[in-house]
Scaffold this motif. Structure first.
Motif, short mmCIF file in Angstrom:
data_model
loop_
_atom_site.label_atom_id
_atom_site.label_comp_id
_atom_site.label_asym_id
_atom_site.label_seq_id
_atom_site.Cartn_x
_atom_site.Cartn_y
_atom_site.Cartn_z
N ALA A 55 41.09 36.74 47.95
CA ALA A 55 41.08 35.78 46.85
C ALA A 55 41.80 36.27 45.59
CB ALA A 55 39.64 35.42 46.53
N THR A 59 44.00 34.36 42.07
CA THR A 59 43.38 34.14 40.75
C THR A 59 44.46 33.82 39.71
OG1 THR A 59 43.29 36.54 40.42
CG2 THR A 59 41.27 35.48 41.13
N PHE A 66 35.52 35.17 44.65
CA PHE A 66 34.07 35.10 44.85
C PHE A 66 33.33 36.02 43.89
CE2 PHE A 66 33.49 33.78 49.61
CZ PHE A 66 33.70 32.47 49.25
N ARG A 67 33.75 37.29 43.87
CA ARG A 67 32.84 38.32 43.36
C ARG A 67 33.16 38.88 41.99
NH1 ARG A 67 33.19 38.63 48.71
NH2 ARG A 67 31.25 38.43 49.87
N GLN A 137 42.50 35.97 53.93
CA GLN A 137 41.16 35.38 54.01
C GLN A 137 41.12 34.08 53.23
OE1 GLN A 137 38.09 38.91 53.54
NE2 GLN A 137 39.99 39.39 52.51
N ILE A 139 41.70 30.32 51.78
CA ILE A 139 41.69 29.00 52.41
C ILE A 139 42.43 28.00 51.52
CG2 ILE A 139 39.58 29.39 53.73
CD1 ILE A 139 37.97 28.13 51.49
N ASP A 140 43.19 28.52 50.56
CA ASP A 140 43.83 27.64 49.58
C ASP A 140 45.21 27.15 50.01
OD1 ASP A 140 45.52 29.87 49.12
OD2 ASP A 140 44.27 30.58 47.48
N HIS A 157 40.35 32.97 57.91
CA HIS A 157 39.13 32.20 57.64
C HIS A 157 39.42 30.70 57.64
CE1 HIS A 157 37.08 35.97 55.72
NE2 HIS A 157 37.25 36.06 57.02
N THR A 227 41.31 41.93 47.60
CA THR A 227 40.11 41.65 48.41
C THR A 227 39.05 42.71 48.17
OG1 THR A 227 39.22 41.48 50.66
CG2 THR A 227 41.26 42.73 50.42
N SER A 228 37.79 42.29 48.25
CA SER A 228 36.71 43.26 48.09
C SER A 228 36.35 43.90 49.43
CB SER A 228 35.48 42.58 47.49
OG SER A 228 35.03 41.55 48.35
N ASN A 251 44.53 46.41 43.86
CA ASN A 251 43.32 45.66 43.51
C ASN A 251 42.87 46.09 42.12
OD1 ASN A 251 41.64 43.67 44.77
ND2 ASN A 251 39.96 45.13 44.80
N ARG A 252 41.85 45.36 41.62
CA ARG A 252 41.35 45.77 40.31
C ARG A 252 40.52 47.05 40.40
NH1 ARG A 252 41.80 41.83 36.56
NH2 ARG A 252 40.83 40.13 37.71
N HIS A 253 39.88 47.23 41.54
CA HIS A 253 39.07 48.43 41.70
C HIS A 253 39.10 48.88 43.16
CE1 HIS A 253 35.92 45.89 43.44
NE2 HIS A 253 36.37 45.01 42.56
N ASP A 273 45.55 44.78 37.16
CA ASP A 273 45.80 43.37 37.45
C ASP A 273 46.90 43.24 38.50
OD1 ASP A 273 45.58 40.46 36.82
OD2 ASP A 273 47.69 40.80 36.39
N LEU A 274 46.61 42.48 39.53
CA LEU A 274 47.50 42.40 40.68
C LEU A 274 48.87 41.81 40.35
CD1 LEU A 274 47.63 42.97 43.70
CD2 LEU A 274 46.53 40.77 44.11
P1 CNA Z 1 36.23 38.58 46.69
O1 CNA Z 1 35.07 39.19 47.37
O2 CNA Z 1 35.95 37.66 45.56
O3 CNA Z 1 37.15 39.78 46.19
C1 CNA Z 1 38.29 39.58 45.43
C2 CNA Z 1 38.85 40.94 45.03
O4 CNA Z 1 40.04 40.74 44.33
C3 CNA Z 1 37.90 41.71 44.12
O5 CNA Z 1 37.86 43.06 44.52
C4 CNA Z 1 38.54 41.57 42.73
O6 CNA Z 1 38.32 42.67 41.89
C5 CNA Z 1 39.99 41.45 43.12
N1 CNA Z 1 40.77 40.69 42.13
C6 CNA Z 1 40.55 39.42 41.71
N2 CNA Z 1 41.49 39.04 40.82
C7 CNA Z 1 42.31 40.12 40.67
C8 CNA Z 1 43.45 40.37 39.88
N3 CNA Z 1 43.97 39.45 39.07
N4 CNA Z 1 44.03 41.58 39.97
C9 CNA Z 1 43.52 42.54 40.79
N5 CNA Z 1 42.45 42.36 41.57
C10 CNA Z 1 41.84 41.17 41.50
O7 CNA Z 1 37.18 37.80 47.72
P2 CNA Z 1 37.64 38.25 49.16
O8 CNA Z 1 38.92 37.57 49.41
O9 CNA Z 1 37.56 39.71 49.38
O10 CNA Z 1 36.49 37.61 50.05
C11 CNA Z 1 36.79 36.88 51.13
C12 CNA Z 1 36.34 35.43 51.00
C13 CNA Z 1 36.67 34.82 49.69
C14 CNA Z 1 37.10 34.63 51.99
O11 CNA Z 1 36.28 34.18 53.01
C15 CNA Z 1 37.75 33.48 51.24
O12 CNA Z 1 37.72 32.29 51.94
C16 CNA Z 1 36.99 33.38 49.98
N6 CNA Z 1 37.67 32.79 48.82
C17 CNA Z 1 38.93 32.29 48.93
C18 CNA Z 1 39.55 31.74 47.82
C19 CNA Z 1 40.93 31.20 47.97
O13 CNA Z 1 41.27 30.69 49.03
N7 CNA Z 1 41.76 31.33 46.94
C20 CNA Z 1 38.89 31.72 46.59
C21 CNA Z 1 37.59 32.23 46.52
C22 CNA Z 1 36.98 32.77 47.64
#
Ligand code: CNA
Length: 307
Positions: A55, A59, A66-67, A137, A139-140, A157, A227-228, A251-253, A273-274
């Motif tokens: 995700a 952003t 999500f997180r 992962q 779905i957008d 996903h 991704t987390s 990633n951010r962390h 920031d990515l």
């Molecule tokens: P997550 O668990 O929310 O992790 C996102 C990761 O990205 C985190 O570690 C954040 O710190 C990092 N992050 C976010 N923005 C930035 C940025 N600007 N710069 C650097 N790092 C950043 O989401 P995951 O993708 O790991 O989890 C998987 C889920 C989220 C999937 O099943 C998706 O379907 C689901 N999801 C998808 C969307 C989408 O399609 N855009 C949106 C929200 C959730």
């Protein structure tokens, strides 16, 4: 078969209380990981790049992840009235009450958001003949929208592109799912709810996901971004490349295996920031101008397809 499993069970069983596990604040970016990986690419040492995305790549397009505390969807679910955040994507919960998902889906539904520089960076990897596959992962639908061809893309996903009855699996055209209307669509055979083919916790992953068994052993560079790595089985994919293959986390962390100290040999990470990191990566590679150009060329089509 593989099911999505709850993140809670993963963190308990997989990571537990590992003494080697570090907090992200105790880690800094590896010694200039970005430039060393860029150098490998420039020297032609990485020609089968696998990208693993989450995700965080979207952003910058205005879609919350999500997180992330504060802005992430999990921190903002009050209005959807769910007992716990993951319920919104839980198939048993959906069976009883599909409304929260349909309310959220209006927001995630493709059409309202545009791909950003990060998506086009991945497409540039393909354009340069270096992309073996991107496993997302998300779905957008933004990978598709930016022009990454289907054969290079695994939407692990699922997506909103097709729909089916969540009970008897009768397929329906996605338009019948009528995400943007207020009616919950029902199956004409069994009367259960029809849902977009987005994979929920407790559901099987799409067949295409299994391409990973061929791709990951072949990869000569793995780039993990935004991704987390909390959702299985996807998260464990990153451990299936050869031990001599460089892995780059953007990633951010620190997440997943990158939380361990010391990092595995040939693991690199660049935290921050990515969007900003990817621009620097593109500059190291000398691709920035071409990516800008690619974005401009695609703009008209994206504009037509977006709401
Ligand atoms: P997550 O668990 O929310 O992790 C996102 C990761 O990205 C985190 O570690 C954040 O710190 C990092 N992050 C976010 N923005 C930035 C940025 N600007 N710069 C650097 N790092 C950043 O989401 P995951 O993708 O790991 O989890 C998987 C889920 C989220 C999937 O099943 C998706 O379907 C689901 N999801 C998808 C969307 C989408 O399609 N855009 C949106 C929200 C959730």
């Amino acid at each position: 078969t593989y099911h999505l499993s709850s993140p809670a069970s993963i963190s308990l069983t997989l990571w537990g209380s590992d003494p080697l596990r570090a907090t992200s604040s105790s880690l800094s970016s590896s010694q200039s990981g970005l430039s060393s990986v860029a150098l490998l690419v420039k020297r032609g040492r990485c020609k089968k790049v696998v990208v693993v995305a989450g995700a965080g790549i979207s952003t910058a397009s205005g879609i919350p992840d999500f997180r992330t505390p504060g802005t992430g969807l999990y921190a903002n679910l009050e209005k959807y009235n769910v007992p716990y955040p993951e319920a919104i994507f839980n198939i048993d919960y959906f069976s009883n009450d599909p409304q929260p998902f349909f309310s959220l889906a209006k927001f995630l539904y493709p059409g309202g958001h545009r791909p950003n520089y990060i998506h086009y960076f991945i497409r540039m990897l393909h354009h340069k003949g270096l992309l073996l596959r991107v496993y997302t992962q998300n779905i957008d639908g933004l990978e598709k929208l930016c022009g990454i061809p289907d054969e290079k893309l695994v939407e692990a996903h699922g997506s909103f592109a097709t729909a089916s009855c969540h009970l008897c699996h009768t397929p329906y055209p996605s338009e019948e799912c009528a995400i943007m209307s207020d009616n919950v669509p029902t199956c004409s055979f069994c009367a259960a709810t029809v849902k977009p083919d987005v994979v929920f916790f407790g559901e099987d992953l799409p067949q295409k996901y299994f391409l990973h068994t061929k791709d990951f052993p072949k990869a000569d560079l793995l780039i993990i971004m935004g991704t987390s790595l909390k959702i299985e089985p996807f998260a464990s994919l990153v451990n299936t490349v050869g031990s001599s293959v460089p892995r780059l986390l953007l990633n951010r962390h620190a997440v997943g295996p990158f939380e361990r100290v010391p990092l595995r040999r040939r693991d690199h990470m660049e935290l921050g920031d990515l969007a900003e990191t990817i621009r620097r990566f593109a500059e190291f590679l000398g691709w920035n101008g071409e990516i800008e150009e690619m974005m401009k060329d695609r703009e008209a089509l994206v504009g037509e397809l977006c709401l």
